[in-house]
Design an enzyme around this catalytic site. Structure first.
Site, PDB file in Angstrom:
ATOM      1  N   GLY A 150      -0.584   4.747  -0.921  1.00 12.73           N
ATOM      2  CA  GLY A 150      -1.700   5.159  -0.413  1.00 12.73           C
ATOM      3  C   GLY A 150      -1.397   6.360   0.398  1.00 12.73           C
ATOM      4  CD  GLN A 151      -4.571   9.886   4.784  1.00 13.59           C
ATOM      5  OE1 GLN A 151      -5.167   8.914   5.110  1.00 13.59           O
ATOM      6  NE2 GLN A 151      -4.653  11.151   5.103  1.00 13.59           N
ATOM      7  CE1 TYR A 188      -9.896  -0.382   7.653  1.00 14.81           C
ATOM      8  CE2 TYR A 188     -11.245   1.161   8.990  1.00 14.81           C
ATOM      9  CZ  TYR A 188      -9.891   0.943   8.534  1.00 14.81           C
ATOM     10  OH  TYR A 188      -8.731   1.463   8.696  1.00 14.81           O
ATOM     11  N   GLY A 229       0.745  -1.270   0.057  1.00 21.82           N
ATOM     12  CA  GLY A 229      -0.018   0.247   0.018  1.00 21.82           C
ATOM     13  C   GLY A 229       0.843   1.291   0.144  1.00 21.82           C
ATOM     14  CG  ASP A 234      -0.276   0.625  -3.765  1.00 25.76           C
ATOM     15  OD1 ASP A 234      -1.432   0.236  -4.564  1.00 25.76           O
ATOM     16  OD2 ASP A 234      -0.409   1.333  -2.790  1.00 25.76           O
ATOM     17  CB  ILE A 279      -4.344   9.631   8.899  1.00 22.78           C
ATOM     18  CG1 ILE A 279      -4.156   8.326   9.929  1.00 22.78           C
ATOM     19  CG2 ILE A 279      -2.799  10.267   8.710  1.00 22.78           C
ATOM     20  CD1 ILE A 279      -3.566   8.626  11.313  1.00 22.78           C
TER      21      ILE A 279
HETATM   22  C1  AKB Z   1     -11.552   5.379   8.028  1.00 24.10           C
HETATM   23  O1  AKB Z   1     -12.102   6.502   7.930  1.00 24.10           O
HETATM   24  O2  AKB Z   1     -12.093   4.119   7.494  1.00 24.10           O
HETATM   25  C2  AKB Z   1     -10.027   5.515   8.612  1.00 24.10           C
HETATM   26  C3  AKB Z   1     -10.029   4.720   9.973  1.00 24.10           C
HETATM   27  C4  AKB Z   1     -10.410   5.602  11.091  1.00 24.10           C
HETATM   28  O3  AKB Z   1      -9.452   3.717   9.998  1.00 24.10           O
HETATM   29  N1  AKB Z   1      -9.685   6.757   8.489  1.00 24.10           N
END
Ligand code: AKB
Length: 323
Positions: free
Chosen positions: A15-16, A146, A12, A38, A176
């Site tokens: 990524g950010q 997630y 990754g 990536d 972040i």
């Molecule tokens: C999200 O918003 O999904 C992420 C996190 C808080 O892990 N930035």
């Protein structure tokens, strides 16, 4: 098992977090010892400053090839599908987040790797978790896919530490905020977008309500957390994969007000969407005393200092026609 981190792989990397952490790792450990990977095209500085390979973390054979080619002994596994995209594509989130993590851990076991960093998130918490000063050990009943994959990932990491004696580390990142690479598909993305829109248009429509309070962190502290945790003395670590870490916490309205101090004409309106429901399940503030005790975690940026820096950088880029 060696304790030295010699040949480092970053997943990754475009990524950010990856686009900035890779540069920091290259400065610290040598540009050619840090292999950026990536699934997507990286920024040119990343490709030019050291090795880069296209890798899809859901394909074990991709990872195996790169690990063998560069004799990898340390991994920073940053590839993940975040909360908002995860709710649109739950099967994809499961595949990337779970199979990706399982592949990294298995490779670490097979190759007796030195150390692995797999970040977690405040998304491990849910509505049943205490919302204020959320403890290190607490209820983990997330409502997003997630969050489900991050809880399972933490448990799997801790299992590999206990069962196979591996050195796996990770912290629960809050939202972040950064100015190099925009975040992709998170619930906390409004706290980045608001700065870009304030500089470009002096107005922003926020997708969470003004009273929504979430834990956040500026990129320099995010990078410091990864480096400090990975360089910490293993014998001092009681926890491994899911350290609470905290830097600041503010409502969307407080963020807008801080920006208005620098851009007086800035206006923010609020049009909450499905991401409000996700934000409502996450904590307001986090207790990070375990991280402070075990590896001296100590963030440097608060809302005022971060806002000054973000607006300085973005205004300069805007003036150069580069935003
Ligand atoms: C999200 O918003 O999904 C992420 C996190 C808080 O892990 N930035």
């Amino acid at each position: 098992m060696s304790t030295e981190m010699k040949n480092i792989l970053v997943t990754g990397a475009a990524g950010q977090i990856g686009s900035e952490l890779t540069g920091i790792l290259r400065q610290r450990y040598g540009a050619y010892n840090v292999v950026a990977t990536d699934i997507k095209e990286p920024p040119s500085d990343l490709r030019e400053a050291g090795p880069f390979e296209f890798v899809d973390v859901t394909r074990l054979e991709d990872l195996e090839t790169v690990v063998r080619k560069y004799r990898i002994d340390t991994i920073y596994h940053l590839s993940a599908i975040l909360s908002a995209v995860g709710e649109k594509k739950p099967q994809l989130a499961w595949n990337v987040n779970m199979n990706g993590t399982a592949h990294i851990l298995e490779l670490a076991r097979e190759k007796s790797m030195t150390r692995v960093f797999i970040p977690s998130s405040i998304a491990v918490f849910g509505p049943e978790t205490p919302k204020n000063n959320t403890p290190q050990e607490t209820i983990l009943l997330p409502k997003t896919i997630y969050g489900v994959t991050k809880v399972a990932g933490e448990l799997l990491c801790d299992y590999y530490v206990r069962r196979f004696g591996l050195d796996i580390r990770g912290c629960r990142y809050p939202g972040i905020i950064s100015h190099k690479t925009k975040p992709g598909g998170g619930t906390t993305d409004y706290a980045v977008a608001i700065y870009y829109e304030a500089v470009k248009y002096k107005k922003y429509t926020c997708f969470v309500k003004e009273e929504t309070r979430l834990p956040m962190m500026y990129m320099p502290d995010c990078l410091k957390a990864a480096v400090d945790l990975m360089e910490a003395d293993f014998s001092r670590l009681v926890h491994h994969a899911g350290f609470n870490i905290s830097a600041m916490s503010f409502t969307a309205a407080e963020l807008a007000a801080e920006i208005q101090k620098h851009i007086p004409g800035f206006t923010c309106t609020y049009a909450p969407d499905y991401r409000q429901d996700i934000a409502d399940t996450w904590p307001n503030t986090i207790d990070d005393s375990a991280a402070r005790e075990e590896w001296e975690w100590n963030p440097e940026y608060d809302l005022a200092r971060m806002t000054k820096d973000m607006l300085n950088v973005l205004s300069r880029r805007f003036a150069e026609g580069n935003l």
